[in-house]
Motif scaffolding. Structure first.
Motif, PDB file in Angstrom:
ATOM      1  N   GLY A  33       0.914  -1.016  -0.050  1.00 47.09           N
ATOM      2  CA  GLY A  33      -0.127  -0.120  -0.039  1.00 47.09           C
ATOM      3  C   GLY A  33       0.842   1.281   0.288  1.00 47.09           C
ATOM      4  O   GLY A  33       0.826   2.130   0.881  1.00 47.09           O
ATOM      5  N   MET A  36      -0.507   4.727   0.903  1.00 51.11           N
ATOM      6  CA  MET A  36      -0.581   5.159   2.009  1.00 51.11           C
ATOM      7  C   MET A  36       0.615   5.762   2.783  1.00 51.11           C
ATOM      8  O   MET A  36       0.583   6.816   3.515  1.00 51.11           O
ATOM      9  CB  MET A  36      -0.848   3.851   3.217  1.00 51.11           C
ATOM     10  N   ALA A  48      -8.567   4.082   6.513  1.00 49.07           N
ATOM     11  CA  ALA A  48      -8.607   2.927   5.680  1.00 49.07           C
ATOM     12  C   ALA A  48      -9.596   1.854   6.532  1.00 49.07           C
ATOM     13  O   ALA A  48      -9.792   1.789   7.555  1.00 49.07           O
ATOM     14  CB  ALA A  48      -7.058   2.420   5.866  1.00 49.07           C
ATOM     15  N   VAL A  54      -2.513  -2.757   5.989  1.00 50.67           N
ATOM     16  CA  VAL A  54      -2.978  -1.438   6.562  1.00 50.67           C
ATOM     17  C   VAL A  54      -2.552  -1.429   8.146  1.00 50.67           C
ATOM     18  O   VAL A  54      -2.121  -0.331   8.402  1.00 50.67           O
ATOM     19  CB  VAL A  54      -4.551  -1.469   6.507  1.00 50.67           C
ATOM     20  N   ASP A  55      -2.687  -2.434   8.757  1.00 54.61           N
ATOM     21  CA  ASP A  55      -2.393  -2.378  10.230  1.00 54.61           C
ATOM     22  C   ASP A  55      -0.822  -2.350  10.523  1.00 54.61           C
ATOM     23  O   ASP A  55      -0.386  -2.166  11.448  1.00 54.61           O
ATOM     24  CB  ASP A  55      -2.894  -3.758  11.015  1.00 54.61           C
ATOM     25  N   VAL A  66      -8.112   3.167  11.310  1.00 52.22           N
ATOM     26  CA  VAL A  66      -8.715   2.109  10.763  1.00 52.22           C
ATOM     27  C   VAL A  66     -10.165   1.764  11.155  1.00 52.22           C
ATOM     28  O   VAL A  66     -10.438   1.552  12.382  1.00 52.22           O
ATOM     29  CB  VAL A  66      -7.724   1.017  11.161  1.00 52.22           C
TER      30      VAL A  66
END
Length: 159
Positions: A33, A36, A48, A54-55, A66
Motif C-alpha cells: 500500500g 498510504m 482505511a 493496513v495495520d 482504521v
C-alpha cells in the motif's frame, strides 16, 4: 470530489499534502500500500478499512484511523475525527519506518538472517522492539483442480 486521472509526482505531492485525509477503502490483501506511505510522508493521515498491510503501515489513532467495521458510515465518522490527529506524526512515522535508508537496512537484516538460518546459525531478531515483519506464506500444494495437482497455489503475494 473530482476525478483527476493520473498525475505527476509534483501534483501528487500537492494533492496528498493538501488533503484532509487519504481514503483507503481496501477490499483485498494489499501487500504494502505505497499510497498510504506517500500520503503520510506528505503529513496526510490515512482513513482505511483493515486488510493487507493496513495495520502494518497505519498506526490507528496516530497516523490515521482504521475503520474496523468496514462500513461507509464508520469512514464518514472517521473523516469527522481525523482533524484531531497530528499531521507531523504522519511524516515522522514514514521517516522512521519507510525511508529508503530504513527500508534498505531492514531488507539487509532479513537477507542476513535468511543466510544465517540456512547455514544453521542461531540469529537474534534483527529489528527493534515492536517492529513487525510479515513474510509471505510459502505456496501451498493444491490437491487437484485449479492449477492442477501438485502445482503451487498462487497467493496474494503473487507467488
Amino acid at each position: 470530489m473530482e476525478y483527476l486521472g493520473e498525475v505527476d509526482e509534483k501534483a501528487k505531492a500537492e494533492l496528498l499534502g493538501g488533503a484532509l485525509a487519504l481514503l483507503f477503502p481496501i477490499d483485498w490483501p494489499e501487500p504494502f500500500g505505497l499510497v498510504m506511505a506517500e500520503a503520510m510522508a506528505c503529513g496526510t493521515p490515512v482513513i482505511a478499512f483493515p486488510g493487507g498491510s493496513v495495520d502494518e503501515v497505519v498506526v490507528d489513532g496516530v497516523t490515521g484511523i482504521v475503520c474496523r467495521s468496514r462500513t461507509v458510515e464508520e469512514m464518514v465518522q472517521a473523516v469527522r475525527q481525523v482533524e484531531k490527529l497530528e499531521r507531523a506524526a504522519c511524516r515522522r512515522h514514514v521517516e522512521e519506518n519507510f525511508s529508503s535508508a530504513v527500508m534498505a537496512e531492514r531488507y539487509e537484516a532479513v537477507c542476513r538472517r535468511v543466510v544465517a538460518e540456512a547455514r544453521g546459525e542461531t540469529v537474534g531478531v534483527p529489528f527493534e522492539e515492536g517492529f513487525r515483519l510479515r513474510m509471505p506464506p510459502p505456496p501451498r500444494p493444491r490437491q487437484g483442480g485449479g492449477l492442477g495437482k501438485g502445482k503451487a497455489e498462487p497467493t496474494a503475494w503473487g507467488g
